[in-house]
Design an enzyme around this catalytic site. Structure first.
Site, PDB file in Angstrom:
ATOM      1  N   PHE A  78      53.354  44.534  40.235  1.00 18.91           N
ATOM      2  CA  PHE A  78      52.757  45.360  41.634  1.00 18.91           C
ATOM      3  C   PHE A  78      52.423  44.478  42.540  1.00 18.91           C
ATOM      4  O   PHE A  78      51.777  43.540  42.392  1.00 18.91           O
ATOM      5  CB  PHE A  78      51.550  46.143  41.078  1.00 18.91           C
ATOM      6  CG  PHE A  78      51.294  47.028  42.046  1.00 18.91           C
ATOM      7  CD1 PHE A  78      51.427  48.027  42.455  1.00 18.91           C
ATOM      8  CD2 PHE A  78      49.874  46.409  42.864  1.00 18.91           C
ATOM      9  CE1 PHE A  78      50.820  48.965  43.429  1.00 18.91           C
ATOM     10  CE2 PHE A  78      49.489  47.229  44.060  1.00 18.91           C
ATOM     11  CZ  PHE A  78      50.109  48.350  44.454  1.00 18.91           C
ATOM     12  N   ASP A  93      51.864  35.789  43.568  1.00 21.50           N
ATOM     13  CA  ASP A  93      51.092  36.830  44.030  1.00 21.50           C
ATOM     14  C   ASP A  93      49.576  36.885  43.277  1.00 21.50           C
ATOM     15  O   ASP A  93      49.675  37.010  42.026  1.00 21.50           O
ATOM     16  CB  ASP A  93      51.418  38.184  43.655  1.00 21.50           C
ATOM     17  CG  ASP A  93      50.548  39.448  44.178  1.00 21.50           C
ATOM     18  OD1 ASP A  93      49.476  39.240  44.393  1.00 21.50           O
ATOM     19  OD2 ASP A  93      51.055  40.697  44.330  1.00 21.50           O
ATOM     20  N   LYS A 144      41.927  40.537  46.745  1.00 22.84           N
ATOM     21  CA  LYS A 144      40.871  41.343  45.939  1.00 22.84           C
ATOM     22  C   LYS A 144      39.314  40.558  46.146  1.00 22.84           C
ATOM     23  O   LYS A 144      38.475  41.008  46.799  1.00 22.84           O
ATOM     24  CB  LYS A 144      41.485  41.694  44.663  1.00 22.84           C
ATOM     25  CG  LYS A 144      42.258  42.654  44.694  1.00 22.84           C
ATOM     26  CD  LYS A 144      42.859  43.177  43.161  1.00 22.84           C
ATOM     27  CE  LYS A 144      43.376  44.510  43.701  1.00 22.84           C
ATOM     28  NZ  LYS A 144      44.866  44.736  43.455  1.00 22.84           N
TER      29      LYS A 144
HETATM   30  C1  LIG Z   1      45.967  45.068  44.033  1.00 19.49           C
HETATM   31  C2  LIG Z   1      47.139  44.169  44.274  1.00 19.49           C
HETATM   32  C3  LIG Z   1      47.948  44.202  45.659  1.00 19.49           C
HETATM   33  C4  LIG Z   1      47.819  45.072  46.679  1.00 19.49           C
HETATM   34  O1  LIG Z   1      46.484  44.868  47.226  1.00 19.49           O
HETATM   35  P1  LIG Z   1      45.864  45.753  48.197  1.00 19.49           P
HETATM   36  O2  LIG Z   1      44.643  45.116  48.824  1.00 19.49           O
HETATM   37  O3  LIG Z   1      45.583  47.068  47.539  1.00 19.49           O
HETATM   38  O4  LIG Z   1      46.806  45.977  49.361  1.00 19.49           O
HETATM   39  C5  LIG Z   1      49.089  43.277  45.620  1.00 19.49           C
HETATM   40  N1  LIG Z   1      49.293  42.571  44.352  1.00 19.49           N
HETATM   41  C6  LIG Z   1      48.332  42.540  43.296  1.00 19.49           C
HETATM   42  C7  LIG Z   1      48.787  41.650  42.243  1.00 19.49           C
HETATM   43  C8  LIG Z   1      47.354  43.593  43.073  1.00 19.49           C
HETATM   44  O5  LIG Z   1      46.638  43.441  42.062  1.00 19.49           O
END
Ligand SMILES: *Cc1c(COP(=O)(O)O)cnc(C)c1O
Length: 396
Positions: A141, A226, A255
């Site tokens: 994700f 990421d 986050k």
């Molecule tokens: C939550 C998340 C995102 C997206 O972040 P948003 O602030 O909701 O746009 C991208 N990558 C990972 C691994 C995430 O957990």
């Protein structure tokens, strides 16, 4: 601990009715209306207390309303909240330096969310390499905007919005050979979560990231980590990459970065970051003074209160207690690193979320079969015991 009846804006019924009438209905919300948080606890509008093992989805690492973050935001809000990036501020460069130190990267681009940090990384990878494609992992994700969505695996999220950015391919997570086979000479970057979050706390084999690093170097392809969810101490180190010793070319963090305030950053090595020239990328709000104050206070609190150690210790305790006490027939095993813990079930566990909430514990289920625990690092042993007590008695 009962909540002192604070003045509330809307009753439970009013809040739910207004949402139903006025908010775009993209969320499957649970029927509670939260008004207050402190540490690992939150309270709803009726004064009911919950232990929060969701923590804004791995955002409130320091707990809700950490006093140092609150004070930093209050102080900065009264001084200067926002100016354009047309000007310097006396706080953004200081935060950039601190972030460069903890990420071990050279340069920082400031955005406002995880998905935006991924967009910046994708653009930079294309600009640096002159190549177009991306390789990502199955069940990954990376976000919901068009670029990030293009490299997000779930077809339910992607298909209604196609055509997306072309050139993305998905390979099984944890299989370095699959990446070797998928490389075709036009891949700008391989994008990976060091531990998959939304995919259900998936931990790759030990040498996976090191092998991928080697493959990318040979192919002239960049490696993007990421760390939007795994960063800022969530796995017991500043960043999950540290468990592998592997350094990416670019990494994305969001986050937990500003203690609950919205911020996302892309961090890059010097030789990569220099491909971005003036005008190549921008954000109106990115790196605004208010967010920078929140992030600086967050970093200071993590260091000053030894919260990386706490993430490790309490994460280990949570994992151990869950393993010992969750013996229901639907539980397969417990896994996790630091404060990122998942209970793997052998069937769909979404119904457990309501049952746990009714007993005062907020949890969520990732990938349908994994109960994900990403509580604040400041959660106490007694709170963990209460959580495990509730979860170990849930029935499907
Ligand atoms: C939550 C998340 C995102 C997206 O972040 P948003 O602030 O909701 O746009 C991208 N990558 C990972 C691994 C995430 O957990």
């Amino acid at each position: 601990m009962a909540q002192t009846k604070a003045k509330v804006r809307l009753s439970e019924e009013e809040a739910i009715a207004k949402d139903a009438r006025y908010v775009v209905q993209t969320y499957g919300r649970q029927p509670i209306v939260l008004t207050k948080g402190k540490g690992a606890l939150v309270w709803d509008v009726n004064g009911r207390e919950y232990i929060d093992c969701v923590a804004g989805i791995a955002v409130n690492n320091l707990g809700h309303c950490h006093p140092k973050v609150v004070a930093a935001i209050q102080e900065q809000a009264a001084k200067l909240m926002h100016t354009s990036n047309l000007y310097y501020t006396d706080i953004q460069p200081e935060l950039a330096e601190r972030l460069a130190q903890i990420t071990k990267m050279d340069r920082i681009f400031f955005a406002n969310s995880g998905t935006e940090s991924i967009e910046a990384a994708m653009k930079l990878a294309r600009k640096r390499t002159g190549k177009k494609g991306f390789i990502a992992a199955e069940h990954c994700f990376h976000g919901r905007t068009m670029g990030a969505l293009s490299i997000t695996h779930k077809s339910k999220y992607r298909e209604p919005f196609e055509p997306l950015v072309p050139g993305a391919r998905f390979v099984p997570y944890g299989d370095a050979d699959a990446i070797r086979r998928a490389l075709n000479g036009d891949v700008a970057a391989v994008v990976l979560e060091p531990i998959q979050g939304e995919g259900g706390v998936q931990i790759p084999p030990k040498d996976y990231l090191a092998e991928v690093r080697e493959i990318c170097d040979k192919a002239g392809t960049l490696l993007i980590f990421d760390e939007v969810q795994t960063g800022m101490g969530r796995t017991g180190k500043w960043f999950a990459k540290e468990h592998s010793g592997v350094e990416p070319d670019i990494m994305c963090v969001a986050k937990g970065i500003a203690g609950g305030f919205p911020m996302g950053i892309m961090a890059a090595q010097e030789g990569i970051a220099s491909a971005f020239r003036k005008g190549d990328h921008a954000s109106t709000f990115g790196g605004n003074a208010l967010g920078c104050a929140a992030a600086l206070a967050t970093i200071k609190a993590i260091e000053g209160e030894h919260l990386l150690e706490r993430s490790r210790e309490m994460g280990d305790y949570l994992k151990k207690e869950l393993s010992i006490r969750c013996k229901q027939d639907f539980v397969d095993h417990v896994r996790g690193v630091g404060m990122m813990v998942g209970v793997q079930m052998n069937k769909d566990g979404n119904a457990l979320v309501d049952k746990a909430r009714e007993k005062g514990v907020l949890i969520n289920v990732a990938s349908d079969t994994v109960i994900r625990f990403v509580p604040p690092f400041v959660i106490t042993k007694e709170e963990v015991d209460r959580v495990v007590g509730v979860v170990s008695e849930l029935a499907l």
